[in-house]
Design a protein around this motif. Structure first.
Motif, PDB file in Angstrom:
ATOM      1  N   LEU A 137       0.844  -1.304   0.013  1.00 23.63           N
ATOM      2  CA  LEU A 137      -0.044   0.069  -0.157  1.00 23.63           C
ATOM      3  C   LEU A 137       0.825   1.215  -0.082  1.00 23.63           C
ATOM      4  O   LEU A 137       0.325   2.127  -0.561  1.00 23.63           O
ATOM      5  CB  LEU A 137      -1.023   0.034   1.096  1.00 23.63           C
ATOM      6  CG  LEU A 137      -2.015   1.198   1.256  1.00 23.63           C
ATOM      7  CD1 LEU A 137      -2.859   1.195  -0.063  1.00 23.63           C
ATOM      8  CD2 LEU A 137      -2.707   1.099   2.466  1.00 23.63           C
ATOM      9  N   ARG A 196       0.699   4.105  -2.849  1.00 24.63           N
ATOM     10  CA  ARG A 196       0.184   5.281  -2.612  1.00 24.63           C
ATOM     11  C   ARG A 196       1.285   6.306  -3.057  1.00 24.63           C
ATOM     12  O   ARG A 196       0.778   7.427  -3.802  1.00 24.63           O
ATOM     13  CB  ARG A 196       0.000   5.444  -1.075  1.00 24.63           C
ATOM     14  CG  ARG A 196      -1.185   4.981  -0.452  1.00 24.63           C
ATOM     15  CD  ARG A 196      -1.580   5.307   0.733  1.00 24.63           C
ATOM     16  NE  ARG A 196      -1.346   6.803   0.908  1.00 24.63           N
ATOM     17  CZ  ARG A 196      -1.420   7.494   1.898  1.00 24.63           C
ATOM     18  NH1 ARG A 196      -1.246   7.115   3.152  1.00 24.63           N
ATOM     19  NH2 ARG A 196      -1.349   8.851   2.018  1.00 24.63           N
ATOM     20  N   TYR A 239       0.753   6.867  -6.931  1.00 26.76           N
ATOM     21  CA  TYR A 239      -0.369   7.646  -7.284  1.00 26.76           C
ATOM     22  C   TYR A 239      -0.314   8.947  -6.872  1.00 26.76           C
ATOM     23  O   TYR A 239      -0.862   9.973  -7.460  1.00 26.76           O
ATOM     24  CB  TYR A 239      -1.665   7.003  -6.748  1.00 26.76           C
ATOM     25  CG  TYR A 239      -2.133   5.919  -7.649  1.00 26.76           C
ATOM     26  CD1 TYR A 239      -2.953   6.018  -8.790  1.00 26.76           C
ATOM     27  CD2 TYR A 239      -1.773   4.248  -7.592  1.00 26.76           C
ATOM     28  CE1 TYR A 239      -3.130   4.896  -9.726  1.00 26.76           C
ATOM     29  CE2 TYR A 239      -2.155   3.341  -8.503  1.00 26.76           C
ATOM     30  CZ  TYR A 239      -2.983   3.523  -9.495  1.00 26.76           C
ATOM     31  OH  TYR A 239      -3.199   2.723 -10.111  1.00 26.76           O
ATOM     32  N   GLU A 240       0.228   9.148  -5.665  1.00 34.62           N
ATOM     33  CA  GLU A 240       0.638  10.598  -5.338  1.00 34.62           C
ATOM     34  C   GLU A 240       1.776  11.387  -5.976  1.00 34.62           C
ATOM     35  O   GLU A 240       1.498  12.500  -6.208  1.00 34.62           O
ATOM     36  CB  GLU A 240       0.971  10.561  -3.621  1.00 34.62           C
ATOM     37  CG  GLU A 240      -0.529  10.147  -3.071  1.00 34.62           C
ATOM     38  CD  GLU A 240      -0.412   9.766  -1.520  1.00 34.62           C
ATOM     39  OE1 GLU A 240       0.429  10.250  -0.805  1.00 34.62           O
ATOM     40  OE2 GLU A 240      -1.047   8.961  -1.018  1.00 34.62           O
ATOM     41  N   PRO A 300      -4.716  11.947  -1.796  1.00 34.91           N
ATOM     42  CA  PRO A 300      -5.609  10.985  -0.968  1.00 34.91           C
ATOM     43  C   PRO A 300      -6.871  11.749   0.009  1.00 34.91           C
ATOM     44  O   PRO A 300      -6.621  12.839   0.143  1.00 34.91           O
ATOM     45  CB  PRO A 300      -4.838  10.183  -0.214  1.00 34.91           C
ATOM     46  CG  PRO A 300      -3.897  11.241   0.110  1.00 34.91           C
ATOM     47  CD  PRO A 300      -3.709  12.203  -1.403  1.00 34.91           C
ATOM     48  N   THR A 326      -7.225   7.791   4.414  1.00 30.34           N
ATOM     49  CA  THR A 326      -6.375   6.532   4.418  1.00 30.34           C
ATOM     50  C   THR A 326      -6.450   5.925   5.816  1.00 30.34           C
ATOM     51  O   THR A 326      -6.707   6.411   6.678  1.00 30.34           O
ATOM     52  CB  THR A 326      -5.004   7.170   3.958  1.00 30.34           C
ATOM     53  OG1 THR A 326      -4.269   8.054   5.421  1.00 30.34           O
ATOM     54  CG2 THR A 326      -5.072   7.902   2.581  1.00 30.34           C
ATOM     55  N   ALA A 348      -6.733   3.331   0.933  1.00 30.05           N
ATOM     56  CA  ALA A 348      -6.443   4.543   0.519  1.00 30.05           C
ATOM     57  C   ALA A 348      -7.695   4.933  -0.226  1.00 30.05           C
ATOM     58  O   ALA A 348      -7.750   4.130  -1.341  1.00 30.05           O
ATOM     59  CB  ALA A 348      -5.177   5.113   0.266  1.00 30.05           C
ATOM     60  N   TYR A 363      -9.248   7.846  -2.978  1.00 28.10           N
ATOM     61  CA  TYR A 363      -8.869   8.897  -3.841  1.00 28.10           C
ATOM     62  C   TYR A 363     -10.207   9.523  -4.522  1.00 28.10           C
ATOM     63  O   TYR A 363     -10.729   8.706  -5.143  1.00 28.10           O
ATOM     64  CB  TYR A 363      -7.791   8.668  -5.048  1.00 28.10           C
ATOM     65  CG  TYR A 363      -6.528   8.539  -4.322  1.00 28.10           C
ATOM     66  CD1 TYR A 363      -5.429   9.190  -4.273  1.00 28.10           C
ATOM     67  CD2 TYR A 363      -6.294   7.063  -4.041  1.00 28.10           C
ATOM     68  CE1 TYR A 363      -4.166   8.908  -3.502  1.00 28.10           C
ATOM     69  CE2 TYR A 363      -4.871   6.805  -3.413  1.00 28.10           C
ATOM     70  CZ  TYR A 363      -4.102   7.680  -3.146  1.00 28.10           C
ATOM     71  OH  TYR A 363      -2.910   7.403  -2.654  1.00 28.10           O
ATOM     72  N   SER A 404     -10.055   3.136  -4.861  1.00 29.58           N
ATOM     73  CA  SER A 404      -9.680   2.868  -3.553  1.00 29.58           C
ATOM     74  C   SER A 404      -8.322   1.972  -3.812  1.00 29.58           C
ATOM     75  O   SER A 404      -8.611   0.907  -4.853  1.00 29.58           O
ATOM     76  CB  SER A 404     -10.530   2.148  -2.836  1.00 29.58           C
ATOM     77  OG  SER A 404     -11.108   1.164  -3.368  1.00 29.58           O
ATOM     78  N   LEU A 405      -7.221   2.076  -3.262  1.00 25.60           N
ATOM     79  CA  LEU A 405      -6.165   1.017  -3.203  1.00 25.60           C
ATOM     80  C   LEU A 405      -6.449   0.370  -1.909  1.00 25.60           C
ATOM     81  O   LEU A 405      -6.194   0.877  -0.819  1.00 25.60           O
ATOM     82  CB  LEU A 405      -4.839   1.773  -3.209  1.00 25.60           C
ATOM     83  CG  LEU A 405      -4.622   2.757  -4.295  1.00 25.60           C
ATOM     84  CD1 LEU A 405      -3.432   3.398  -4.284  1.00 25.60           C
ATOM     85  CD2 LEU A 405      -4.766   2.039  -5.520  1.00 25.60           C
TER      86      LEU A 405
END
Length: 140
Positions: free
Chosen positions: A18, A22, A25-26, A32, A35, A40, A42, A50-51
């Motif tokens: 995770l 994150r 993607y960030e 986010p 979290t 997490a 988004y 969602s992750l």
């Protein structure tokens, strides 16, 4: 109340790590919302991405984690021009994506490319001249 069935509210991706997902993607610029230890979220305009840690999602669904492998799913993000497809592709690679297919002219009249995120989920960046975008980048 009857809700339309042609909608998606959440897209959930099972991820091995995770923190790594994150960070990827960030780095792409996603911000986010909530979290937690195993998930997490988004915010998208009308949806959430969602992750979910693979083990957390396995517990949630009651399936073995091995059965959650990346499936035949492609997530797509349309761009307003071919140049912006090229830029999105380069940006994703710089953030840690793996090249799957470099930008190319499609046989349906568009322009497209594919990358895989760190967990192997396929993303398409495409310019589709038949589906214009509004000023916020949503399908018009």
């Amino acid at each position: 109340m009857t809700l339309p069935c042609n909608r998606i509210n959440f897209i959930t991706l099972a991820v091995e790590d995770l923190a790594r997902a994150r960070a990827y993607y960030e780095a792409l610029g996603w911000v986010p919302g909530f979290t937690g230890d195993a998930v997490a979220f988004y915010d998208l305009k009308d949806q959430k991405l969602s992750l979910f840690s693979r083990e957390g999602l396995a517990r949630e669904t009651g399936r073995p984690s091995g059965a959650l492998g990346p499936g035949g799913v492609t997530l797509a993000q349309n761009q307003p021009s071919e140049a912006e497809v090229d830029a999105a592709y380069a940006h994703a690679l710089a953030c840690g994506a793996t090249a799957v297919r470099a930008p190319f002219k499609t046989d349906w009249g568009g322009y497209s490319c594919y990358v895989a995120d760190p967990d192997g989920h396929l993303w398409e960046f495409a310019h589709n001249p038949f589906d214009p975008l509004d000023a916020d980048g949503h399908l018009a």
